[in-house]
Enzyme design. Structure first.
Site, PDB file in Angstrom:
ATOM      1  N   ASP A  45     -13.500  -3.630  -2.198  1.00 48.33           N
ATOM      2  CA  ASP A  45     -13.352  -3.398  -0.762  1.00 48.33           C
ATOM      3  C   ASP A  45     -14.743  -3.556  -0.157  1.00 48.33           C
ATOM      4  O   ASP A  45     -15.658  -2.782  -0.475  1.00 48.33           O
ATOM      5  CB  ASP A  45     -12.820  -1.990  -0.490  1.00 48.33           C
ATOM      6  CG  ASP A  45     -11.401  -1.799  -1.004  1.00 48.33           C
ATOM      7  OD1 ASP A  45     -10.694  -2.808  -1.192  1.00 48.33           O
ATOM      8  OD2 ASP A  45     -10.998  -0.640  -1.232  1.00 48.33           O
ATOM      9  N   ASP A  78       0.864  -1.176   0.000  1.00 48.94           N
ATOM     10  CA  ASP A  78       0.000   0.000   0.000  1.00 48.94           C
ATOM     11  C   ASP A  78       0.902   1.227   0.000  1.00 48.94           C
ATOM     12  O   ASP A  78       1.708   1.416   0.924  1.00 48.94           O
ATOM     13  CB  ASP A  78      -0.893   0.021   1.245  1.00 48.94           C
ATOM     14  CG  ASP A  78      -1.982  -1.031   1.193  1.00 48.94           C
ATOM     15  OD1 ASP A  78      -2.321  -1.472   0.080  1.00 48.94           O
ATOM     16  OD2 ASP A  78      -2.499  -1.411   2.262  1.00 48.94           O
TER      17      ASP A  78
END
Length: 252
Positions: free
Chosen positions: A130, A11
């Site tokens: 997500d 990330d």
């Protein structure tokens, strides 16, 4: 027997690898390209770079990242974050990425999945989902790095993106992300049994048993791993040896 993949997830926030809990409280984990090159040497099957603030800040993904990674990373890698149109995809792939990942732009413009898969091949198009639990047996899709609820049912959306031409789904449980409590088996299973494309399970890895369980009990095709690798709790090699010992086919 299908070979299961171990995929470190990087990330990226402002050029650095970070890791948080449920998408917040980020802490630094290093340089993305150097870390990816390390995982390449360690035997990872692929790596994923996700620019976690690109969509939220409405800026393009860091094209430079694809270019720099191409010089040091020799396993397949995926780049996602802020990719909004076919030209963005073309640029990232041209710079060296093997696949791109889209989430917010896929929800906002589903035709992007269909158009890009026809141009570049569905093997290049990963749709990231997500998802956050809504009730006992349903999950809602979120966009903009987990900031925006969409009202979409995650399982239905997974089937839709497959129909539109996605080659793979990167499924992150927002409830489990960064908790180290294990992957969301129920969510992952709900989606793997409804689609025929590979599903990468993400969110919650805290030990090697968690990797085994989401593959064994939820039929994940790959596991995305961050914290336990980034901070040296386990290595990719250890993870693969363990999975092999549990009867799971991995590339050693």
């Amino acid at each position: 027997m299908i070979t299961k993949r171990i995929i470190p997830c990087l990330d990226v926030n402002k050029g650095r690898v970070v890791k948080g809990v449920s998408f917040v409280n980020l802490r630094d984990a290093g340089d993305p390209v150097e870390l990816a090159a390390f995982y390449d040497r360690e035997g990872a099957d692929e790596v994923v770079f996700l620019d976690i603030t690109a969509s939220h800040e409405k800026r393009k993904t860091v094209i430079e990242l694809a270019s720099k990674a191409a010089k040091k990373v020799f396993i397949p890698y995926t780049i996602g974050g802020g990719i909004k149109k076919v030209d963005d995809i073309r640029e990232v792939l041209r710079k060296g990425a093997d696949k791109i990942s889209i989430n917010t732009s896929a929800v906002n413009n589903p035709s992007l999945i269909e158009e890009s898969s026809k141009i570049f091949g569905r093997q290049c198009i990963v749709v990231a989902i997500d998802a956050k639990r809504k009730d006992s047996n349903s999950w809602e899709v979120y966009t903009h790095g987990g900031r925006t609820p969409t009202g979409k049912n995650a399982v239905q959306w997974a089937k839709t993106v497959e129909d539109l031409g996605a080659g793979e789904i990167l499924l992150t449980s927002m409830d489990k992300d960064g908790t180290k409590d294990g992957y969301d088996i129920e969510l992952t299973k709900a989606i793997t049994r409804e689609v025929n494309i590979p599903v990468i399970a993400s969110g919650g890895a805290g030990n090697l048993e968690h990797l085994r369980d989401v593959i064994k009990y939820a039929d994940a095709d790959a596991v995305l791993v961050a914290s336990i690798f980034h901070y040296g709790e386990y290595t990719v090699r250890e993870a693969k040896k363990y999975l092999k010992s549990q009867g799971i086919n991995v590339r050693i």
